[in-house]
Design a protein around this motif. Structure first.
Motif, PDB file in Angstrom:
ATOM      1  N   ALA A  83     -32.765  67.178  69.396  1.00 12.87           N
ATOM      2  CA  ALA A  83     -33.783  68.229  69.459  1.00 12.87           C
ATOM      3  C   ALA A  83     -34.941  67.821  68.561  1.00 12.87           C
ATOM      4  N   ASP A  84     -36.105  68.442  68.789  1.00 12.47           N
ATOM      5  CA  ASP A  84     -37.229  68.196  67.891  1.00 12.47           C
ATOM      6  C   ASP A  84     -36.827  68.609  66.488  1.00 12.47           C
ATOM      7  N   LEU A  85     -37.229  67.821  65.507  1.00 13.34           N
ATOM      8  CA  LEU A  85     -36.926  68.127  64.109  1.00 13.34           C
ATOM      9  C   LEU A  85     -38.159  68.754  63.476  1.00 13.34           C
ATOM     10  N   MET A 131     -43.651  69.680  63.386  1.00 12.73           N
ATOM     11  CA  MET A 131     -42.740  68.678  63.931  1.00 12.73           C
ATOM     12  C   MET A 131     -42.744  67.438  63.052  1.00 12.73           C
ATOM     13  N   LEU A 132     -41.541  67.087  62.622  1.00 10.19           N
ATOM     14  CA  LEU A 132     -41.380  65.851  61.854  1.00 10.19           C
ATOM     15  C   LEU A 132     -41.056  64.681  62.778  1.00 10.19           C
ATOM     16  N   LEU A 133     -40.126  64.907  63.695  1.00  9.12           N
ATOM     17  CA  LEU A 133     -39.718  63.865  64.644  1.00  9.12           C
ATOM     18  C   LEU A 133     -39.392  64.520  65.989  1.00  9.12           C
ATOM     19  N   PRO A 134     -39.764  63.888  67.098  1.00  6.22           N
ATOM     20  CA  PRO A 134     -39.449  64.466  68.405  1.00  6.22           C
ATOM     21  C   PRO A 134     -38.018  64.175  68.841  1.00  6.22           C
ATOM     22  N   GLN A 135     -37.538  64.984  69.754  1.00  2.56           N
ATOM     23  CA  GLN A 135     -36.225  64.772  70.370  1.00  2.56           C
ATOM     24  C   GLN A 135     -36.177  63.358  70.939  1.00  2.56           C
ATOM     25  N   GLY A 136     -35.030  62.698  70.795  1.00  4.89           N
ATOM     26  CA  GLY A 136     -34.865  61.356  71.329  1.00  4.89           C
ATOM     27  C   GLY A 136     -35.178  60.247  70.350  1.00  4.89           C
ATOM     28  N   THR A 137     -35.659  60.605  69.155  1.00  6.58           N
ATOM     29  CA  THR A 137     -35.965  59.602  68.143  1.00  6.58           C
ATOM     30  C   THR A 137     -34.686  58.931  67.656  1.00  6.58           C
ATOM     31  N   VAL A 138     -34.705  57.606  67.610  1.00  6.37           N
ATOM     32  CA  VAL A 138     -33.598  56.858  67.026  1.00  6.37           C
ATOM     33  C   VAL A 138     -33.845  56.810  65.526  1.00  6.37           C
ATOM     34  N   LEU A 139     -32.905  57.352  64.763  1.00  5.02           N
ATOM     35  CA  LEU A 139     -33.087  57.475  63.317  1.00  5.02           C
ATOM     36  C   LEU A 139     -32.906  56.133  62.613  1.00  5.02           C
ATOM     37  N   THR A 140     -33.736  55.910  61.594  1.00  5.51           N
ATOM     38  CA  THR A 140     -33.653  54.703  60.773  1.00  5.51           C
ATOM     39  C   THR A 140     -33.275  55.088  59.352  1.00  5.51           C
ATOM     40  N   GLU A 141     -32.897  54.109  58.548  1.00 11.73           N
ATOM     41  CA  GLU A 141     -32.572  54.365  57.136  1.00 11.73           C
ATOM     42  C   GLU A 141     -33.771  54.962  56.410  1.00 11.73           C
ATOM     43  N   THR A 142     -34.965  54.474  56.705  1.00  6.08           N
ATOM     44  CA  THR A 142     -36.180  54.985  56.066  1.00  6.08           C
ATOM     45  C   THR A 142     -36.377  56.461  56.394  1.00  6.08           C
ATOM     46  N   MET A 171     -35.725  62.569  54.503  1.00  4.36           N
ATOM     47  CA  MET A 171     -35.326  63.927  54.893  1.00  4.36           C
ATOM     48  C   MET A 171     -35.235  64.910  53.721  1.00  4.36           C
ATOM     49  N   PRO A 172     -34.594  64.548  52.593  1.00  4.11           N
ATOM     50  CA  PRO A 172     -34.510  65.516  51.485  1.00  4.11           C
ATOM     51  C   PRO A 172     -35.884  65.976  50.989  1.00  4.11           C
ATOM     52  N   ARG A 173     -36.851  65.108  51.055  1.00  7.58           N
ATOM     53  CA  ARG A 173     -38.211  65.431  50.626  1.00  7.58           C
ATOM     54  C   ARG A 173     -38.788  66.584  51.453  1.00  7.58           C
TER      55      ARG A 173
END
Length: 111
Positions: free
Chosen positions: A21-23, A30-41, A46-48
């Motif tokens: 889902a959209d984040l 919107m921080l990231l759209p649905q379908g985004t492949v998450l990276t370590e960066t 995210m906590p920020r």
């Protein structure tokens, strides 16, 4: 949202997982759209933004795994409605509820 998703604590999310889902942040941006492949960066940032849980796509289950999951769901529904007696007229509403829960949890397979 994706049909198969789960919310995981940030500590359980791994790079390579896909957002289901959209984040959005707490202000609705919107921080990231649905379908985004998450990276370590991305995960490190995210906590920020106050993100503690992420909606991620669940991996596809094999037919055997799906059958086992459906069996566990049926067992749980049977336990929850164990006092239901189809012969008693006053249990009609509970029977309808059981059918609705079964369809919700198992999809059309329950019907």
């Amino acid at each position: 949202m994706s049909a198969a998703f789960r919310h995981l604590p940030l500590s359980d999310v791994q790079a390579g997982m896909v957002l289901s889902a959209d984040l959005l942040d707490s202000q609705g941006h919107m921080l990231l759209p649905q379908g985004t492949v998450l990276t370590e960066t991305m995960l490190g940032l995210m906590p920020r933004h106050g993100i503690a849980n992420l909606p991620v796509e669940a991996p596809a289950l094999s037919p055997e795994e799906q059958a086992a999951l459906n069996a566990r769901i049926r067992e749980r529904i049977a336990y929850l409605f164990r006092h239901l007696s189809p012969e008693r007229e006053e249990d009609h509403a509970a029977g309808v509820l059981r059918e609705m829960v079964s369809i919700y949890r198992l999809g059309r397979e329950a019907a």
